[in-house]
Design an enzyme around this catalytic site. Structure first.
Site, short mmCIF file in Angstrom:
data_model
loop_
_atom_site.label_atom_id
_atom_site.label_comp_id
_atom_site.label_asym_id
_atom_site.label_seq_id
_atom_site.Cartn_x
_atom_site.Cartn_y
_atom_site.Cartn_z
N CYS A 10 48.98 37.00 35.40
CA CYS A 10 47.61 37.43 35.67
C CYS A 10 46.87 37.48 34.34
CB CYS A 10 47.58 38.77 36.41
SG CYS A 10 48.28 40.16 35.53
N ASN A 13 48.39 41.44 32.56
CA ASN A 13 49.80 41.80 32.76
C ASN A 13 50.00 43.32 32.86
OD1 ASN A 13 53.02 41.40 31.07
ND2 ASN A 13 52.57 41.17 33.21
N CYS A 15 48.31 44.96 35.89
CA CYS A 15 48.03 45.31 37.30
C CYS A 15 48.75 44.36 38.26
CB CYS A 15 46.52 45.29 37.59
SG CYS A 15 45.56 46.46 36.62
N ARG A 16 48.23 43.15 38.43
CA ARG A 16 48.73 42.27 39.48
C ARG A 16 50.11 41.68 39.20
NH1 ARG A 16 43.62 38.54 39.47
NH2 ARG A 16 43.76 39.25 37.29
N SER A 17 50.31 41.07 38.03
CA SER A 17 51.59 40.39 37.83
C SER A 17 52.79 41.34 37.71
CB SER A 17 51.54 39.38 36.67
OG SER A 17 51.26 40.00 35.45
N ASP A 127 41.44 40.69 41.49
CA ASP A 127 41.59 41.57 40.33
C ASP A 127 41.13 42.98 40.69
OD1 ASP A 127 41.48 42.86 37.91
OD2 ASP A 127 40.50 41.21 36.86
P1 4NP Z 1 45.51 42.22 35.70
O1 4NP Z 1 44.20 43.15 35.66
O2 4NP Z 1 45.06 40.86 35.19
O3 4NP Z 1 45.88 42.21 37.15
O4 4NP Z 1 46.53 42.89 34.82
C1 4NP Z 1 43.41 43.31 34.53
C2 4NP Z 1 43.84 44.08 33.48
C3 4NP Z 1 43.03 44.28 32.38
C4 4NP Z 1 41.77 43.68 32.35
C5 4NP Z 1 41.33 42.91 33.40
C6 4NP Z 1 42.16 42.72 34.49
N1 4NP Z 1 40.91 43.91 31.23
O5 4NP Z 1 39.76 43.46 31.28
O6 4NP Z 1 41.36 44.53 30.25
#
Ligand code: 4NP
Length: 160
Positions: A10, A13, A15-17, A127
Site C-alpha cells: 500500500c 504500510n 493501514c491496508r497492507s 485508503d
Molecule cells: P496505507 O494508508 O497506505 O493503507 O498504510 C496510509 C498511511 C499513511 C498515509 C496515507 C495512507 N499518509 O499520508 O501518511
C-alpha cells in the site's frame, strides 16, 4: 515442495497492507500452509518506515482476532521484485508506483488484491487513513474476502 512468497503493498504500510498481511497469515495458518506460503507487506512511500501499524487499524484488527502489533513499516525495495512471486497492490496508485520501479522481467508479478475477491466487486482497497473507523472495518472486510480468493488461487500453484 515449492513455496510461494507474496508481498502486500500500500502507500504507508501502516493501514491496508499490514491488515492484508495479518488476514492472509491467519488464513494460511488455518489451511496448514504456513511452511509453503511466505507473507510480507511494504509501502511505496517512506514516511512510516519503522512505525507500528496505525492505532485504528490495530484496534479494528484486534477485535477480529488479528494481531498487528509486531509489524513495522518498511518501504518496497528493488530486491523485492526478485524475492517475491507476487506483489499485490491495494490500489491503482500503488500498482503504478510499483510498475514504475519494477525491472521489466518481473512486471507480471504486480497484481491488485481485489482481483481475487468474490463478494465485493470494488476494484481497490480504499485508503482509510483520512476517514473514520468504518473505513478500517471495510479494509478488513475486503481483505478477508480477497485473501480467501488469493489462497484458493495459490493452492493451484503449490505442487505436492
Ligand atoms: P496505507 O494508508 O497506505 O493503507 O498504510 C496510509 C498511511 C499513511 C498515509 C496515507 C495512507 N499518509 O499520508 O501518511
Amino acid at each position: 515442495m515449492n513455496t510461494i512468497a507474496i508481498c502486500f503493498v500500500c502507500l504507508g504500510n501502516i493501514c491496508r497492507s499490514p491488515s492484508a498481511e495479518a488476514v492472509m497469515l491467519h488464513q494460511v495458518g488455518k489451511a496448514k500452509l504456513a511452511d509453503r506460503i511466505v507473507v510480507d507487506s511494504a509501502g511505496t512511500g517512506d514516511w512510516h518506515i519503522g512505525h507500528p501499524p496505525d492505532e485504528r487499524a490495530q484496534r479494528a484488527a484486534k477485535a477480529r482476532g488479528y494481531d498487528l502489533s509486531m509489524l513495522r513499516g518498511r518501504q518496497v525495495r528493488i530486491e523485492d521484485f526478485a524475492r517475491f512471486d507476487l506483489l499485490i497492490a491495494m490500489d491503482d496508485a500503488n500498482a503504478a508506483a510499483l510498475a514504475k520501479v519494477c525491472p521489466a522481467e518481473y512486471r507480471d508479478k504486480i497484481r491488485l488484491l481485489m482481483e481475487f475477491a468474490t463478494r465485493d466487486d470494488s476494484r481497490v482497497v480504499v485508503d482509510p487513513y483520512f476517514g473514520g473507523d468504518e473505513g478500517f472495518e471495510r479494509v478488513l472486510d475486503q481483505c478477508e474476502d480477497a485473501c480467501e480468493g488469493l489462497l484458493k488461487a495459490l493452492r493451484t500453484q503449490l505442487v505436492a
